[in-house]
Design a protein around this motif. Sequence first.
Motif, mmCIF file in Angstrom:
data_model
loop_
_atom_site.group_PDB
_atom_site.id
_atom_site.type_symbol
_atom_site.label_atom_id
_atom_site.label_comp_id
_atom_site.label_asym_id
_atom_site.label_seq_id
_atom_site.Cartn_x
_atom_site.Cartn_y
_atom_site.Cartn_z
ATOM 1 N N TYR A 183 -1.952 -0.276 1.982
ATOM 2 C CA TYR A 183 -0.910 -0.655 1.072
ATOM 3 C C TYR A 183 -1.793 -1.386 -0.037
ATOM 4 O O TYR A 183 -2.558 -2.107 0.010
ATOM 5 C CB TYR A 183 0.028 -1.965 2.043
ATOM 6 C CG TYR A 183 0.842 -2.438 0.739
ATOM 7 C CD1 TYR A 183 2.049 -1.714 0.183
ATOM 8 C CD2 TYR A 183 0.637 -3.605 0.264
ATOM 9 C CE1 TYR A 183 2.856 -2.348 -0.479
ATOM 10 C CE2 TYR A 183 1.686 -4.361 -0.546
ATOM 11 C CZ TYR A 183 2.576 -3.789 -0.864
ATOM 12 O OH TYR A 183 3.542 -4.264 -1.665
ATOM 13 N N ASN A 184 -0.961 -1.110 -1.430
ATOM 14 C CA ASN A 184 -1.391 -1.815 -2.447
ATOM 15 C C ASN A 184 -0.050 -2.266 -3.264
ATOM 16 O O ASN A 184 0.902 -1.390 -3.234
ATOM 17 C CB ASN A 184 -2.216 -1.453 -3.333
ATOM 18 C CG ASN A 184 -1.793 0.206 -3.842
ATOM 19 O OD1 ASN A 184 -1.891 1.221 -3.223
ATOM 20 N ND2 ASN A 184 -1.256 0.403 -5.060
ATOM 21 N N THR A 185 -0.115 -3.355 -3.979
ATOM 22 C CA THR A 185 1.011 -3.544 -5.036
ATOM 23 C C THR A 185 0.884 -2.583 -6.237
ATOM 24 O O THR A 185 -0.099 -2.052 -6.419
ATOM 25 C CB THR A 185 0.904 -4.992 -5.484
ATOM 26 O OG1 THR A 185 -0.344 -5.263 -6.211
ATOM 27 C CG2 THR A 185 1.201 -5.949 -4.180
ATOM 28 N N THR A 186 2.102 -2.651 -6.774
ATOM 29 C CA THR A 186 2.073 -1.588 -7.956
ATOM 30 C C THR A 186 0.917 -1.815 -9.180
ATOM 31 O O THR A 186 0.564 -0.960 -9.623
ATOM 32 C CB THR A 186 3.571 -1.708 -8.690
ATOM 33 O OG1 THR A 186 4.298 -1.239 -7.599
ATOM 34 C CG2 THR A 186 3.387 -0.649 -9.584
ATOM 35 N N SER A 187 0.958 -3.059 -9.301
ATOM 36 C CA SER A 187 -0.159 -3.557 -10.258
ATOM 37 C C SER A 187 -1.571 -3.709 -9.607
ATOM 38 O O SER A 187 -2.470 -3.805 -10.318
ATOM 39 C CB SER A 187 0.303 -5.161 -10.554
ATOM 40 O OG SER A 187 0.032 -5.952 -9.692
ATOM 41 N N LYS A 188 -1.852 -3.056 -8.329
ATOM 42 C CA LYS A 188 -3.227 -3.097 -7.678
ATOM 43 C C LYS A 188 -3.688 -4.452 -7.584
ATOM 44 O O LYS A 188 -4.889 -4.654 -7.464
ATOM 45 C CB LYS A 188 -4.150 -2.153 -8.518
ATOM 46 C CG LYS A 188 -3.687 -0.495 -8.615
ATOM 47 C CD LYS A 188 -3.397 -0.099 -7.209
ATOM 48 C CE LYS A 188 -3.138 1.380 -7.518
ATOM 49 N NZ LYS A 188 -4.217 2.187 -8.074
ATOM 50 N N ARG A 189 -2.933 -5.765 -7.589
ATOM 51 C CA ARG A 189 -3.528 -6.929 -7.635
ATOM 52 C C ARG A 189 -3.686 -7.313 -6.206
ATOM 53 O O ARG A 189 -4.839 -7.888 -5.958
ATOM 54 C CB ARG A 189 -2.385 -7.835 -8.150
ATOM 55 C CG ARG A 189 -2.973 -9.522 -8.088
ATOM 56 C CD ARG A 189 -1.806 -10.382 -8.700
ATOM 57 N NE ARG A 189 -2.684 -11.697 -8.709
ATOM 58 C CZ ARG A 189 -1.811 -12.527 -9.336
ATOM 59 N NH1 ARG A 189 -0.588 -12.556 -9.337
ATOM 60 N NH2 ARG A 189 -2.239 -13.866 -9.430
#
Length: 637
Positions: A183-189
């Motif tokens: 999983y990754n957040t949309t901003s790749k944070r």
Amino acid sequence: MLFSQNNTRGEEPKRSFADRLKGGPNAKEKDTGKVATIDMYRFITLERDTTYLDTALTVEREYSHNYLRRDLFGLLAFPNEGQAYNTLQYSLTQHTPFPEMGFKAKHFNFLEANQIRYASVATPVTELYFKSILARGHSVDSFFAVNLSPNLNLSIAYKGLRSEGKYINELASTGSFRFMMSYNTTSKRYLIKSHFTSQDVLNEENGGITTNNDFESEDAKFKNRQRLQVYLTDAESFLRAKRFFVDHIFRVNPTAAANNLYVTHQFNFENKFYRYNQPTLLSSVGTRNVYRFGDAIVTSNLSDQTHYNKMYNKAGLVYENTTLGKFQFFIDDFRSNFYYNRILILDEGVIPSVLSRNINNVGGQYEYWKNKWHGRFLLSKAISKQTISNIEAKLDYNLNEDFQFVFGYQNISKLPNDIYNLYQSEYENYNWSNNFANEKINIISGEALTPWFDGSMQIATLTDHVYFENKSADNSQQLISPNQFGGTIKYLSLKLSKEITFGKFALNNTVLYQKVDQSQAVLNVPDLVVRNTFYFSNYFFQRALFVQTGITFNYFTKYYANEYNPVIGEFFVQQQKQIGNYPNFDFFFNAKIQRTRVYVKAEHFNSAYTGNNFYSSPSYPFRDMAIRFGLIWNFFN
């Protein structure tokens, strides 16, 4: 309860049979749907190396269509699928500074944490693998991946095998369940990769054949391999392992920039269990009786059990600059227990019940990209009482699409695997407690991909190498114990590969040369290992069918191969019998229809004509001729 449906089929435009077969829209309709390209089906390793879904039929896929699902060059299979592999190419060995459990002969099919792949797919993907085995049973592997959203992927896989084998008491049954999540957040944070695995392998253990002359005589009555006498008729071993793994990273600055700061953490918890059971201790060799593994403290129903668990945590801080590269500083904590349920008091001394490790490392890693260069440099050293250290350097240079080069160096001081330092058994000779010195290993390696050939080289020096040896002078007995060679072993390997094509024919060649310089025969490998495949490829039926068929030749020179011991699930050094110097021919016919690849192979078809001098180890004959069928079937839209 009944309900009705509206019949809307009459409102739909009629489609031709060809369109319905292809699953596409009518030729007169305009397809406005999105198309998923192949680079949207990605498989990512823990080191973030990315590959794409590949449904091609190549000779490399032929080499990897097997129980391990990888190219077996450098490995020598045992008589039955699901058993151990003898190692012909020492440079295949991977080194880590931390001590492992041991029982390495049982781990060939086990997937380690860095071997798990995480998926990211545009549409759901399924892969089904099947291959027939030796005698009764089957070998299967299934994989399913789906993205519930562009950022979240779930994958599940199961690999299973059951093979009866051709010899007495050699059934193999294995299972491997894997569940992966990324999983990754949309901003790749924030990014996370996690998996759970449950793996096991059950082997009936026959200890090998008792009389090699019966096998080598080519007597017709021994063509039925069940008539060959074996040492053990009711023994079995069982290894089980479960692992929970998490690797995640968080970017401190909210948006990606030229300078980024990350916090990283990795967690790995693993639990393993090994059991060896042998109800009948006495073995028959011709007209005499022997105790294969020496005297025991029980007269029957021997059962040895070993437990192991480990927990690993690694926390790091990463600074990334788009110009300077990536700097990482980390500290890790490794804790393990290798244990039994008793303390033994023997004449030789006390054998403790547990071997515990508590190791802390600090280190740094630097990674750099510049045009055609990519480098990675790692340094770690223990700050605890149990000292280990590791220096690694890897440099990639991609000149262009035709020329790529890789240079590597490793200097490692590692603790021996726990089984060398502690073992308890109801066999009197299989009890020891040691405190071996660290093994020191220096490796220089290089790889080159060119239009003329693909090559790899490794130069290694090994100091304080730990190994198993047989202290019995009787070939029918195995009294195994660990030992440490205080001298230096120098090892050289050079591997070259080249495929020559002429029209629809091709000749794929791989040659491995190895040389060992040592004052004592501790590290034994064949000087030469060869594989040649001559094959034909072509399309048929208006390119609807693709076919590859050919013959593969395998060969290695004679050498004193290591022998297998089922009590400890390890190979040991021997100097009594050489194996090798026999040809091994396989005939294969492979075909691809859309995303389905079909494999048919006649393995070792020359076994009945070139003499019974083929072995996997001194007591275990190699496989006879077998005709096997398999397939790999991919489903995705």
